[in-house]
Design a protein around this motif. Structure first.
Motif, PDB file in Angstrom:
ATOM      1  N   GLY A 146      24.073  91.795 -98.406  1.00 48.30           N
ATOM      2  CA  GLY A 146      25.229  90.834 -97.865  1.00 48.30           C
ATOM      3  C   GLY A 146      25.922  90.258 -99.068  1.00 48.30           C
ATOM      4  N   GLU A 147      25.594  90.364-100.014  1.00 48.35           N
ATOM      5  CA  GLU A 147      26.307  89.684-101.205  1.00 48.35           C
ATOM      6  C   GLU A 147      27.706  90.652-101.699  1.00 48.35           C
ATOM      7  N   LEU A 148      27.412  92.044-101.434  1.00 50.07           N
ATOM      8  CA  LEU A 148      28.286  93.167-101.747  1.00 50.07           C
ATOM      9  C   LEU A 148      29.385  93.100-100.889  1.00 50.07           C
ATOM     10  N   VAL A 151      18.384  98.841 -92.183  1.00 44.76           N
ATOM     11  CA  VAL A 151      18.976  97.368 -92.484  1.00 44.76           C
ATOM     12  C   VAL A 151      20.279  97.616 -92.043  1.00 44.76           C
ATOM     13  N   ASN A 152      20.995  96.211 -91.320  1.00 41.29           N
ATOM     14  CA  ASN A 152      22.167  96.318 -90.920  1.00 41.29           C
ATOM     15  C   ASN A 152      22.493  94.835 -91.041  1.00 41.29           C
ATOM     16  N   THR A 153      23.760  94.773 -91.973  1.00 48.80           N
ATOM     17  CA  THR A 153      23.907  93.435 -92.547  1.00 48.80           C
ATOM     18  C   THR A 153      24.527  92.600 -91.349  1.00 48.80           C
ATOM     19  N   ASN A 198      33.077  96.267 -94.523  1.00 49.56           N
ATOM     20  CA  ASN A 198      32.721  95.057 -93.594  1.00 49.56           C
ATOM     21  C   ASN A 198      31.139  94.932 -93.148  1.00 49.56           C
ATOM     22  N   ASN A 199      30.497  96.058 -93.491  1.00 50.52           N
ATOM     23  CA  ASN A 199      28.996  96.213 -93.011  1.00 50.52           C
ATOM     24  C   ASN A 199      28.461  97.041 -93.642  1.00 50.52           C
ATOM     25  N   ILE A 200      26.940  96.948 -94.121  1.00 52.68           N
ATOM     26  CA  ILE A 200      26.243  97.762 -94.745  1.00 52.68           C
ATOM     27  C   ILE A 200      24.980  98.171 -94.173  1.00 52.68           C
ATOM     28  N   VAL A 201      24.677  99.669 -93.995  1.00 48.31           N
ATOM     29  CA  VAL A 201      23.595  99.842 -93.327  1.00 48.31           C
ATOM     30  C   VAL A 201      22.713 101.052 -94.106  1.00 48.31           C
ATOM     31  N   LEU A 202      21.556 100.695 -93.797  1.00 45.50           N
ATOM     32  CA  LEU A 202      20.463 101.561 -94.652  1.00 45.50           C
ATOM     33  C   LEU A 202      19.649 102.673 -93.423  1.00 45.50           C
ATOM     34  N   ILE A 203      19.742 103.867 -93.814  1.00 52.23           N
ATOM     35  CA  ILE A 203      19.101 104.771 -92.378  1.00 52.23           C
ATOM     36  C   ILE A 203      18.392 105.647 -93.319  1.00 52.23           C
TER      37      ILE A 203
END
Length: 700
Positions: A75-77, A97-99, A84-89
Motif C-alpha cells: 500500500g505504501e508503494l 494480496v489485493n491492495t 493504482n493497485n498491487i496484486v500478488l498471485i
C-alpha cells in the motif's frame, strides 16, 4: 504574352506547392518526434512501475509468507501515483494480496492467466494489454514481475494501472488541442485518447491504423478519425512493450495556409494575365503590319531574285528585312561554293583507291569511279546506265535483289554497312575475284540511291588460305609426332619392367630407385604424348556437327568416371541440359576433363559436382560447379594454357593439357570458356555453345 506569363505563374504555383509540401513534411516530422516522445514516456512509466514492483518483489515478507505485512508494505508503494493497485498471485492464479481489498477478505482468481503462466515459465516481466480488472471491474493495464526464490518463480506481483494515468502522461506532452492523440495497446485497443475518451475507451482503433502498427514501427498516412474527421495520422509503436500511439493532424490545419496563399496567387495571376493580353493585342497589330511587308521579299529570296526591303517600324522586323537582303547575297555565294564543292567531290571520287558505285532504285549504275573502272576492267562510260548485276556472278543475282528490296522497306537510318563482308565480284572478261563490300542507302527526292564501296581482297584471301594450310601442316606434324613417340616410350617402359623383374635383386637401393623414377617418368611422358595427340586431333580431324543431347553426354561422362566417383564418395548432380549442334566425341571429352578435374582437385571432403545450363542472348551457358580447392584469381586465365600447371606432380598428377583441350573444343564449336573461383571454396567452369545451328563453324 500569355505564353510568357503562364510559365511564371505555373512556376510560382509550383514553388507554392513545393513550399506547402515542405511545410507539411516538417510538420509531420515534428509530429513524428512528438509521438515517439509520447511512446517513450509510456515505456518510461511502465519501466518505472516494473522497477518499483521488482524492488517490492524482494520484500522479506514474501519470503516469510507474511502476507498481512506485505499488504501494508504494498500500500505504501501506491503513493508513487502511476500504479493504482498491487496484486500478488500464486501459480494457480489465485490472488493472495489485493491492495484495494482489505486483507483477509475473499479474493478472486486472476483473469490474466495466460500472462501469469508465461511469467511462471519464462521468469520475465510483462505488460498486459487493456483488460477488465478482476477486482476493479473496469478497464486496467497490468505490469507484472516474477517473485523469485533462488531461480524459481514462486509468485507473480502485478501492478494495476488505470487508463487515467495514461491520460495524464498524454496530457503532459503539451500537444495542441486540435490534435487527436490516441494510445493503443498491443492489440490496437484504445487505452487513452485526447478526444471523447469516454466514448472510445476499450474499443479498437481505425482498422487501417491498426494494420499499419502491426506492419511497421512508425509512419504517417491520411485517414478518417473515429469521429469522421480527415486527418494525417502519425503513429509509432514501442519495440519494448509493443504499445503504440498516434497523433492525428486535421487536414484542414495542414492546408489552411496553402489555401490562403493559393487564392491570393489566383487573384494576382488573373490580374497579370488580363493586363498582359491587352498589351499583347496592341503590340500584335503593330508587328503583323510589319511582317506583311516582308512577304514579297521572302518570295523573291525563294526564287533567287535580288531582295529589296524598305525600312520598317518594328525594330525586329526591320532586322529581319536586312537579314533577308544579306541572305540573298549569301545564297549567291553558296551557289558558287556548291559548284566548286561538286568539282572537288568529283575529283575525290575519281582518285579514291576503292571502287565506288552508286545505283538507283532500278539497279542502274549512275556513278562509276576510276577505281571501279580499273577493278572491273570496264570503262565508266560503258558501265553508266547498265545494271549492277553485270558485275555480280549469276548465282548471287537473286540474293542481291532480295537484299535491295529489304533495304527499301526499312528505315534509311538503319542501312549503313548493310552488306558488309567478303563476297565475289565479276570482271568484264568473266573473271571472278573476292571483294569486300560496304553498302549504304539514302532517299533523295523520293528516289532510292544505293552506294557500294568495294575493295579487292584477293591478296588477303590468298594470305588467309596460306595461313590455314600452314596451320593444318603444323597440326598434322603434332599429330604424327605425338603418335610416333608412343611406341619407343612403351618400349622404354617395358625395358624398365624387365630390368626390375630380372635384375632388381642384383642392384642396390639407389639403382632400383633410379629404375622406378625412370618408369614413372616414362609413364608421365607417355600420358603427355597421349594428351598432345588428343590436343592435335581436335583440329586435325574434320568435325561432323550433329544434334547432341548434352544430358546424355553428361551421364555418359558420369559412367566413364564411375570408378573415381565411387572411390572418392563423390556426388554428381546433372540438371536438364539442352540439345546442341556439335561433335559428340569432343563434347564428351570436354565434360570428361571438367568433371574429372572436379574429382581430382578436392581435399578433405567428398567432391560435390553439379552440371547445369541456362539460355542467354542466343547461346547456352553451361556450368560445371565443384567444391574443390579453388583457384587464385591470378591464375584464372593461365589454367587454360598448354602445360600450365599450378601444382606439383606429387600433389596432383597431370600434364597440364586437359583445360587447353577444353578451350580448343569450345572455341571450335563457336563458344568461349572461363572460370570463376575462390581458393578453398570451389570453382565454376562455364562455357557457351550457340543455341542455333552451327553451320558457320563447319565452314571455319
Amino acid at each position: 504574352m500569355a505564353a510568357c506569363l503562364l510559365p511564371a505563374i505555373l512556376a510560382a504555383v509550383g514553388l507554392l506547392v513545393s513550399n506547402y509540401q515542405q511545410q507539411r513534411a516538417e510538420r509531420v516530422d515534428d509530429t513524428a518526434s512528438s509521438v515517439r516522445s509520447l511512446v517513450s514516456a509510456i515505456d518510461r512509466d511502465f519501466v518505472i512501475a516494473e522497477s518499483a514492483l521488482s524492488a517490492l518483489a524482494t520484500s522479506p515478507f514474501l519470503k516469510n509468507q507474511d502476507f498481512r505485512s506485505f499488504h501494508a508494505q504494498a500500500g505504501e508503494l501506491l503513493r508513487l501515483g502511476f500504479i493504482n493497485n498491487i496484486v500478488l498471485i500464486d501459480a494457480s492464479g489465485q490472488q493472495l494480496v489485493n491492495t484495494i481489498i482489505p486483507f483477509g477478505e475473499a479474493l478472486p482468481n486472476t483473469n490474466v492467466m495466460a500472462m501469469t503462466e508465461r511469467i511462471f515459465k519464462t521468469g520475465m516481466p510483462e505488460v498486459s494489454d487493456l483488460r477488465v480488472g478482476a477486482a476493479l471491474k473496469k478497464p486496467v493495464v497490468s505490469v507484472a514481475v516474477p517473485v523469485l526464490s533462488g531461480q524459481t518463480v514462486t509468485y507473480i506481483l502485478t501492478g494495476v494501472v488505470l487508463p487515467a494515468q495514461l491520460q495524464k502522461t498524454m496530457s503532459a506532452s503539451g500537444l495542441p488541442t486540435d490534435r487527436i492523440v490516441t494510445i493503443f495497446d498491443r492489440a490496437g485497443v484504445i487505452a487513452a485518447r485526447s478526444h471523447a475518451i469516454e466514448r472510445f475507451l476499450g474499443k479498437g482503433g481505425h482498422p487501417g491504423l491498426i494494420q499499419r502498427l502491426k506492419e511497421v514501427n512508425e509512419g504517417a498516412f491520411e485517414l478518417l478519425s473515429l469521429e469522421g474527421i480527415p486527418v494525417m495520422s502519425v503513429f509509432s509503436r514501442s519495440d519494448t512493450t509493443g504499445w503504440g500511439a498516434s497523433i492525428g493532424i486535421p487536414l484542414r490545419v495542414l492546408t489552411a495556409d496553402f489555401r490562403r496563399s493559393l487564392w491570393l496567387m489566383a487573384g494576382v495571376a488573373s490580374l497579370l494575365l488580363a493586363t498582359s493580353l491587352a498589351l499583347a493585342w496592341l503590340l500584335g497589330r503593330r508587328i503583323s503590319h510589319a511582317l506583311i511587308q516582308l512577304v514579297q521579299p521572302a518570295l523573291d529570296l525563294a526564287h533567287g531574285k535580288a531582295v529589296h526591303v524598305p525600312e520598317l517600324a518594328v525594330r525586329e522586323a526591320d532586322e529581319l528585312g536586312r537579314a533577308l537582303v544579306l541572305a540573298s547575297v549569301d545564297l549567291e555565294s553558296a551557289n558558287n561554293a556548291l559548284k566548286n564543292s561538286e568539282t572537288r567531290m568529283r575529283g575525290i571520287l575519281q582518285s579514291a583507291m576503292d571502287a565506288i558505285i552508286t545505283v538507283d532504285d532500278g539497279q542502274a549504275i549512275i556513278l562509276f569511279n576510276a577505281a571501279a573502272a580499273t577493278m572491273f576492267a570496264c570503262p565508266a562510260e560503258d558501265a553508266i546506265g547498265t545494271p549492277l548485276t553485270r558485275f555480280i556472278p549469276a548465282r548471287f543475282h537473286e540474293q542481291y535483289a532480295d537484299f535491295l528490296e529489304k533495304q527499301e522497306h526499312t528505315d534509311p537510318e538503319d542501312h549503313a554497312g548493310g552488306l558488309n563482308g567478303v563476297t565475289v565480284g565479276l570482271r568484264l572478261g568473266g573473271e571472278e575475284f573476292p571483294v569486300e563490300v560496304s553498302f549504304s542507302s539514302v532517299v533523295e527526292s523520293d528516289v532510292w540511291l544505293h552506294t557500294l564501296i568495294i575493295r579487292d581482297v584477293t591478296s588477303r584471301v590468298k594470305a588467309h588460305l596460306a595461313l590455314e594450310r600452314s596451320n593444318l601442316k603444323l597440326q598434322q606434324f603434332a599429330y604424327v609426332a605425338s603418335h610416333d613417340l608412343k611406341t619407343p616410350l612403351r618400349s622404354i617402359g617395358g625395358f624398365m619392367q624387365i630390368l626390375d623383374r630380372n635384375h632388381g635383386e642384383q642392384l642396390d637401393d639407389k639403382a632400383r630407385a633410379l629404375i622406378r623414377r625412370t618408369a614413372d617418368a616414362t609413364r608421365r611422358l607417355e600420358q603427355l604424348t597421349e594428351d598432345l595427340l588428343s590436343y592435335a586431333r581436335i583440329d586435325a580431324e574434320a568435325k561432323q556437327f550433329v544434334a547432341v543431347n548434352m544430358t546424355e553426354v553428361a551421364w555418359e561422362v558420369v559412367h566413364l568416371l564411375d570408378a573415381s566417383i565411387t572411390s572418392t564418395a563423390a556426388v554428381v548432380h546433372v540438371n536438364d541440359l539442352p540439345v546442341v549442334q556439335g561433335d559428340r566425341t569432343q563434347l564428351v571429352q570436354l565434360l570428361l576433363n571438367l568433371v574429372g578435374n572436379g574429382l581430382k582437385y578436392c581435399r578433405d571432403r567428398a567432391p560435390l559436382i553439379q552440371l547445369s545450363a541456362v539460355q542467354r542472348e542466343g547461346v547456352w551457358v553451361f556450368s560445371v560447379t565443384d567444391n574443390g580447392i579453388g583457384i587464385d584469381a591470378r591464375h584464372l586465365e593461365k589454367v587454360f594454357e598448354v602445360f600450365k600447371r599450378l601444382h606439383s606432380q606429387s600433389a596432383f598428377p597431370g600434364t597440364g593439357i586437359g583445360l587447353a583441350v577444353c578451350r580448343r573444343v569450345v572455341e571450335g564449336h563457336g563458344g568461349k570458356i572461363w572460370v570463376t573461383s575462390q581458393p578453398g571454396q570451389g570453382s565454376v567452369f562455364s562455357f557457351t555453345l550457340p543455341a542455333k545451328s552451327l553451320e558457320a563453324c563447319h565452314e571455319n
